[in-house]
Scaffold this motif. Structure first.
Motif, short mmCIF file in Angstrom:
data_model
loop_
_atom_site.label_atom_id
_atom_site.label_comp_id
_atom_site.label_asym_id
_atom_site.label_seq_id
_atom_site.Cartn_x
_atom_site.Cartn_y
_atom_site.Cartn_z
N GLU A 143 0.97 -1.15 0.03
CA GLU A 143 -0.20 0.07 -0.01
C GLU A 143 0.79 1.36 -0.01
O GLU A 143 0.61 2.19 -0.51
CB GLU A 143 -1.00 -0.17 1.24
N PHE A 144 2.16 1.19 0.67
CA PHE A 144 2.91 2.20 0.72
C PHE A 144 3.65 2.23 -0.80
O PHE A 144 3.76 3.59 -1.19
CB PHE A 144 4.17 2.11 1.73
N THR A 145 3.81 1.18 -1.04
CA THR A 145 4.65 1.40 -2.62
C THR A 145 3.74 1.72 -3.66
O THR A 145 4.20 2.63 -4.56
CB THR A 145 5.22 -0.20 -2.89
N TRP A 146 2.73 1.50 -3.57
CA TRP A 146 1.66 1.91 -4.55
C TRP A 146 1.01 3.22 -4.38
O TRP A 146 0.64 3.92 -5.13
CB TRP A 146 0.40 0.97 -4.61
N GLY A 147 1.51 3.91 -3.07
CA GLY A 147 0.84 5.10 -2.83
C GLY A 147 -0.79 4.98 -2.50
O GLY A 147 -1.04 6.17 -2.30
N THR A 148 -1.31 3.80 -2.39
CA THR A 148 -2.73 3.87 -2.20
C THR A 148 -2.73 3.94 -0.61
O THR A 148 -4.30 4.16 -0.23
CB THR A 148 -3.30 2.41 -2.57
N ILE A 149 -1.99 3.72 0.15
CA ILE A 149 -2.00 3.89 1.67
C ILE A 149 -2.74 5.66 1.90
O ILE A 149 -3.60 5.28 2.91
CB ILE A 149 -0.85 3.89 2.37
N LYS A 150 -2.37 6.22 1.00
CA LYS A 150 -2.95 7.72 1.40
C LYS A 150 -4.51 7.42 1.09
O LYS A 150 -5.38 8.35 1.85
CB LYS A 150 -2.50 8.66 0.66
N LEU A 151 -5.05 6.52 0.26
CA LEU A 151 -6.50 6.83 0.02
C LEU A 151 -7.12 5.70 1.10
O LEU A 151 -8.24 6.10 1.14
CB LEU A 151 -6.93 6.46 -1.29
N LEU A 152 -6.40 5.02 1.31
CA LEU A 152 -7.05 3.78 2.17
C LEU A 152 -7.13 4.25 3.70
O LEU A 152 -8.12 3.93 4.39
CB LEU A 152 -5.91 2.51 2.41
N THR A 153 -6.18 5.12 4.19
CA THR A 153 -6.26 5.45 5.60
C THR A 153 -7.01 6.76 5.85
O THR A 153 -7.53 7.11 7.14
CB THR A 153 -4.95 5.73 6.13
N ILE A 154 -7.64 7.55 4.70
CA ILE A 154 -8.26 8.49 5.07
C ILE A 154 -9.65 8.36 5.09
O ILE A 154 -10.66 9.00 4.24
CB ILE A 154 -7.98 9.91 4.12
#
Lengths: 307, 314
Positions: free
Chosen positions: B131-142
């Motif tokens: 999720e960090f590598t893909w950058g999706t962590i930002k959309l996942l955690t907000i």
């Protein structure tokens, strides 16, 4: 402003090690307003946005969203926020639709009907069942917008939203933003490199530099500037210059490459035109040099690179 | 609860919609089939010794071992039991599982869990780190879901995945066993309360799979922690696989030191309790379980703190 702000940044400060990245930043954002967020590279825009959505915790200060404190009532406050932070990074191996299902499950209470509606709004109906890895940047932006508005948030944060959109797409996007701001009272924060875009899209701009808010004002202020720079192309510049030396109201006048450059208001411009003509000086062209947001921005931030 | 199920659905979708997961499962199935094929071919090349001769030989070996003055109590019990079983076979004419029989294959097939462990470790390493590598962590955690819950859903999905992959390995073993091996006439025997009884191959194989699963589970949790801490897929996979291969070697090298009694890999392989000797002398299954639980709690606490407290600034 009579309305209550949707978002309040109260004395936000973020320190990383010894460095202060955001320094005592306070900002209110109101319903129905589109605010442009500007600043040079490394000014702290992204850090500020990340603090607004709880990705980064402020060292001190508080973010209030819809009356809730982000640090205390995270789920309540964040449920009113929709955002694209930096690039709209989606799960590339999923289809656009599966991505939206994924985010809908995280929001809770979002119907298939609503997903359909949003897909239509962002104009992705034809490609929504294709994998995201086949999407262009513009299509990803559209999908990014779709996931941000899925739950009808009161506050929308968009980082570089027009990046990758074609001119028609940008226009469509701008209209859409204006619409949700006006009709649904959504408060929007847009950060962008494209200052001309910001000028067209936003009601207000907030400029930060070195972690501090340096200006916040309405975009219309720009047109109300009393004095503008006018360029006169005349047949006898030297003679013309002499003529206006008697005019005390004119603060700045000089000759440049056969043009007269004057800092005056438009009434004075008309007046000068009459004087020149009456004194036998032919006036070929009068140009008002509009001061663009870009000029102002560079002036305010001391000409650093825009980011 | 409904929310947790939705989060699990999400994680499950993100695991199984990826081609790489499907490829991993295909490799697992393929390698079990290959293992069965090579095994059956290898056996067909060997000459069969009559089973009674073989058991006779083993019985002699057990007697020797039991007569060894340095043997521990545990070893003595083990060899005595084996003697009793061997004698029982000879008296009652009960052959052991033949090499190349379905039963023996199924019991041996637990070694395929090495692959299952490897693949589960890959998934566990990536589930947070990607999720960090893909950058999706930002959309996942907000989202209006606490970060902790997202992490638990991810851990839950990894555990579900590990069950699934072990079940796939087991079922594939059964199927490939049917394809490549004969039923055979051998019977497993075991000693219970001093009496020799028959042991079903199903119970025996499930027992072995179950005990090996503990190792898989611990390695998976470790990989999950490293992935969460480092936010890097490669580091988590690399470190976990490195430890998978070298972790137990450390026990052999340093077994004289008391500290090794509390070392993870002294305890991770519970099948050691089916052998006459354990990796380190004087440990019991109960002690191992307590140590493993403590490690697990530490791994999960570190993951939780790292995921919920740290800024997401990448």
């Amino acid at each position: 402003m009579s309305q209550q702000p949707v978002v309040q940044l109260k004395h936000l400060t973020k320190k990383m090690g010894r460095k202060t990245i955001i320094d005592n930043l306070s900002l209110d954002l109101y319903p129905g307003q589109v605010t442009g967020f500007l600043g040079p590279n490394g000014a702290g825009k992204t850090t500020t946005i990340r603090m607004m959505v709880g990705l980064i915790k402020p060292t001190s200060g508080e973010v209030m969203i819809d009356g809730h404190r982000l640090s205390q009532d995270y789920t309540k406050s964040i449920s009113q926020v929709g955002a694209i932070v930096e690039n709209p990074e989606m799960y590339k191996f999923l289809s656009g639709y599966q991505n939206l299902i994924h985010f809908a499950r995280l929001q809770g209470n979002i119907t298939k009907q609503r997903i359909k509606e949003v897909v239509k709004q962002v104009g992705l109906e034809k490609r929504i069942h294709d994998k995201v890895q086949t999407y262009s940047l513009g299509m990803r932006q559209r999908l990014g917008l779709a996931q941000a508005i899925l739950h009808k948030p009161k506050f929308l944060i968009l980082d570089e939203p027009t990046n990758g959109l074609d001119p028609a797409g940008i226009r469509e996007f701008r209209m859409y933003l204006r619409k949700i701001a006006a009709e649904d009272g959504v408060s929007v924060l847009v950060s962008s490199h494209l200052l001309s875009e910001i000028e067209l899209m936003c009601d207000r701009i907030a400029v930060i530099q070195e972690g501090k808010l340096i200006t916040i004002r309405s975009v219309e202020d720009n047109d109300q500037n009393q004095n503008n720079t006018f360029l006169f192309e005349v047949s006898h510049p030297a003679k013309a210059l002499k003529l206006i030396e008697d005019h005390q109201e004119i603060k700045k006048a000089e000759e440049k490459k056969g043009y007269l450059q004057l800092t005056i208001n438009k009434e004075q411009a008309a007046e000068l035109n009459r004087i020149f003509v009456e004194n036998g000086i032919a006036v070929y062209e009068i140009t008002k040099l509009r001061k663009t947001l870009e000029d102002e921005f560079l002036e305010m931030t001391g000409g650093e690179q825009i980011g | 609860m409904a929310e947790m199920i939705r989060l699990l659905q999400n994680e499950w979708m993100k695991i199984f919609r990826r081609n790489s997961t499907i490829i991993l499962i295909a490799i697992l199935v393929g390698s079990v089939l290959l293992f069965a094929f090579v095994n059956s071919w290898g056996n067909s090349q060997q000459e069969n010794v009559p089973w009674k001769e073989e058991v006779q030989q083993q019985l002699m070996m057990y007697e020797q071992q039991a007569a060894n003055p340095e043997a521990t109590d545990k070893e003595l019990t083990y060899y005595e039991e084996q003697q009793v079983i061997s004698e029982h076979r000879l008296e009652e004419n009960i052959p052991p599982l033949e090499r190349g029989s379905f039963g023996q294959f199924l019991v041996d097939s637990k070694s395929n869990l090495a692959f299952a462990t490897l693949f589960t470790v890959i998934i566990a390493s990536g589930i947070v780190a990607s999720e960090f590598t893909w950058g999706t962590i930002k959309l996942l955690t907000i989202r209006p879901v606490k970060r902790g819950k997202i992490l638990w859903a991810k851990y839950g999905a990894v555990l579900l995945f590990s069950f699934t992959i072990v079940i796939i390995a087991y079922v594939t073993s059964i199927i490939s066993g049917w394809i490549f091996f004969d039923t055979g006439e051998g019977v497993l025997l075991t000693v219970e309360n001093g009496e020799v009884i028959k042991q079903s191959i199903w119970v025996e194989s499930l027992k072995l799979y179950g005990l090996s699963f503990v190792n898989l589970f611990i390695m998976t949790s470790f990989a999950f922690m490293v992935g969460t801490l480092s936010r890097s897929n490669a580091l988590a996979i690399g470190l976990s696989i490195f430890l998978m291969f070298t972790g137990q070697q450390m026990v052999f090298l340093l077994q004289e030191y008391t500290i090794m009694r509390y070392y993870l890999f002294t305890h991770a392989d519970l099948t050691q309790y089916l052998q006459p000797r354990t990796l380190v002398e004087g440990i019991t299954p109960q002690f191992s379980i307590v140590v493993l639980i403590i490690y697990l709690v530490i791994f999960l606490t570190i993951s939780h703190l790292s995921f919920t407290k740290r800024d997401i600034a990448t």
